[in-house]
Write a protein that holds these residues in place. Structure first.
Motif, mmCIF file in Angstrom:
data_model
loop_
_atom_site.group_PDB
_atom_site.id
_atom_site.type_symbol
_atom_site.label_atom_id
_atom_site.label_comp_id
_atom_site.label_asym_id
_atom_site.label_seq_id
_atom_site.Cartn_x
_atom_site.Cartn_y
_atom_site.Cartn_z
ATOM 1 N N GLY A 100 0.796 -1.214 0.000
ATOM 2 C CA GLY A 100 0.000 0.000 0.000
ATOM 3 C C GLY A 100 0.835 1.273 0.000
ATOM 4 O O GLY A 100 2.011 1.268 0.361
ATOM 5 N N ALA A 101 0.193 2.369 -0.405
ATOM 6 C CA ALA A 101 0.832 3.687 -0.431
ATOM 7 C C ALA A 101 -0.027 4.665 0.355
ATOM 8 O O ALA A 101 -1.255 4.534 0.418
ATOM 9 N N ALA A 102 0.598 5.660 0.955
ATOM 10 C CA ALA A 102 -0.109 6.619 1.805
ATOM 11 C C ALA A 102 -1.233 7.332 1.066
ATOM 12 O O ALA A 102 -2.270 7.649 1.653
ATOM 13 N N ALA A 103 -1.072 7.560 -0.222
ATOM 14 C CA ALA A 103 -2.070 8.314 -0.984
ATOM 15 C C ALA A 103 -3.374 7.557 -1.181
ATOM 16 O O ALA A 103 -4.421 8.161 -1.428
ATOM 17 N N THR A 104 -3.329 6.224 -1.035
ATOM 18 C CA THR A 104 -4.523 5.413 -1.285
ATOM 19 C C THR A 104 -4.811 4.440 -0.148
ATOM 20 O O THR A 104 -5.516 3.448 -0.333
ATOM 21 N N ALA A 105 -4.304 4.706 1.040
ATOM 22 C CA ALA A 105 -4.351 3.733 2.129
ATOM 23 C C ALA A 105 -5.643 3.723 2.923
ATOM 24 O O ALA A 105 -5.899 2.789 3.688
ATOM 25 N N PHE A 106 -6.495 4.743 2.783
ATOM 26 C CA PHE A 106 -7.699 4.820 3.610
ATOM 27 C C PHE A 106 -8.576 3.584 3.440
ATOM 28 O O PHE A 106 -8.832 3.136 2.326
ATOM 29 N N ASP A 107 -9.028 3.040 4.563
ATOM 30 C CA ASP A 107 -9.929 1.885 4.576
ATOM 31 C C ASP A 107 -11.144 2.271 5.402
ATOM 32 O O ASP A 107 -11.028 2.547 6.596
ATOM 33 N N ARG A 108 -12.323 2.291 4.796
ATOM 34 C CA ARG A 108 -13.514 2.746 5.502
ATOM 35 C C ARG A 108 -13.892 1.849 6.667
ATOM 36 O O ARG A 108 -14.641 2.253 7.555
ATOM 37 N N LEU A 109 -13.383 0.611 6.693
ATOM 38 C CA LEU A 109 -13.632 -0.268 7.835
ATOM 39 C C LEU A 109 -12.709 0.040 9.003
ATOM 40 O O LEU A 109 -12.942 -0.411 10.118
ATOM 41 N N VAL A 110 -11.650 0.795 8.753
ATOM 42 C CA VAL A 110 -10.700 1.166 9.805
ATOM 43 C C VAL A 110 -10.391 2.662 9.671
ATOM 44 O O VAL A 110 -9.263 3.050 9.337
ATOM 45 N N PRO A 111 -11.376 3.519 9.921
ATOM 46 C CA PRO A 111 -11.143 4.957 9.772
ATOM 47 C C PRO A 111 -10.328 5.517 10.936
ATOM 48 O O PRO A 111 -10.058 4.812 11.910
ATOM 49 N N PHE A 112 -9.951 6.775 10.839
ATOM 50 C CA PHE A 112 -9.137 7.418 11.865
ATOM 51 C C PHE A 112 -9.452 8.908 11.828
ATOM 52 O O PHE A 112 -10.177 9.386 10.951
ATOM 53 N N GLU A 113 -8.938 9.644 12.772
ATOM 54 C CA GLU A 113 -9.080 11.097 12.780
ATOM 55 C C GLU A 113 -7.804 11.735 12.241
ATOM 56 O O GLU A 113 -6.700 11.307 12.590
ATOM 57 N N ARG A 114 -7.959 12.769 11.446
ATOM 58 C CA ARG A 114 -6.800 13.415 10.835
ATOM 59 C C ARG A 114 -6.145 14.447 11.747
ATOM 60 O O ARG A 114 -5.165 15.084 11.375
ATOM 61 N N GLY A 115 -6.677 14.638 12.947
ATOM 62 C CA GLY A 115 -6.081 15.586 13.878
ATOM 63 C C GLY A 115 -6.442 17.023 13.572
ATOM 64 O O GLY A 115 -5.743 17.943 14.007
ATOM 65 N N ILE A 116 -7.518 17.243 12.851
ATOM 66 C CA ILE A 116 -7.973 18.590 12.497
ATOM 67 C C ILE A 116 -9.036 19.028 13.495
ATOM 68 O O ILE A 116 -10.078 18.376 13.625
#
Length: 203
Positions: A100-116
């Motif tokens: 995997g690469a950071a630009a396409t790594a998002f997985d909707r089953l394992v979301p996270f907060e971006r710290g915004i």
């Protein structure tokens, strides 16, 4: 999220012995769809979480954030940064696949907060496929659904099976609904193990 009560929300007329919320609604963005419609959640059309989700959950579920409480085994809050686990998240595609690469790594089953923390700041995008950085946060909804789930402890996947495809809790006819319209075999592979591995590589 217009349905999420803010500071002082008292639960309405049906609330009993409830003093009100002390934490504000989370900072997040989601595509609301056209009037009367709700689009299916995908990796390119999803809730993009900024901050405050775990804190908002703690309005009712106290003792589950990153305070070291024995009531919960995993920290989850604005202070629960992914740090070095972000690189694992970004490289992990499925069991046995770390391409995997950071630009396409998002997985909707394992979301996270971006710290915004500023809801008016740039950075949240419900179409983003970007994975986390070291300042991103683990939150309650990284591993759990809110109140409605097919698995124990409101988890998003079975904690009792070595292979998600071998889940015996759900009849196979319902399994596709538990995983947002896909089966683990179709989304990952036939040997997919716990999605805890998206951050904690153990498989």
């Amino acid at each position: 999220y217009r349905i999420l009560g803010g500071v002082g929300y008292d639960g309405g007329e049906q609330a009993v012995a409830f003093t009100g919320f002390t934490n504000p609604a989370p900072v997040a963005e989601a595509y609301h769809g056209e009037f009367g419609q709700w689009p299916a959640e995908t990796d390119t059309n999803h809730v993009d979480y900024g901050s405050g989700m775990s804190e908002w959950c703690a309005n009712c579920h106290s003792g589950f954030t990153a305070d070291g409480s024995a009531a919960h085994r995993h920290p989850a809050s604005n202070d629960a940064h992914l740090n070095g686990f972000a690189s694992t998240y970004n490289s992990y595609v499925a069991t046995g696949d770390l391409t995997g690469a950071a630009a396409t790594a998002f997985d909707r089953l394992v979301p996270f907060e971006r710290g915004i923390t500023d809801p008016f700041a740039a950075g949240l995008d419900h179409t983003s496929t970007a994975g986390p950085d070291t300042n991103s946060n683990v939150m309650c909804l990284t591993c759990h659904r809110a109140h409605a789930t097919a698995f124990p402890d409101s988890l998003k996947w079975s904690p009792y099976e070595e292979l998600l495809a071998e889940d015996t809790i759900l009849p196979q006819a319902y399994g596709i609904h538990a995983y947002y319209g896909e089966t683990p075999t179709a989304r990952y592979n036939a040997f997919q193990r716990s999605l805890c591995n998206k951050c904690h590589l153990q498989d």
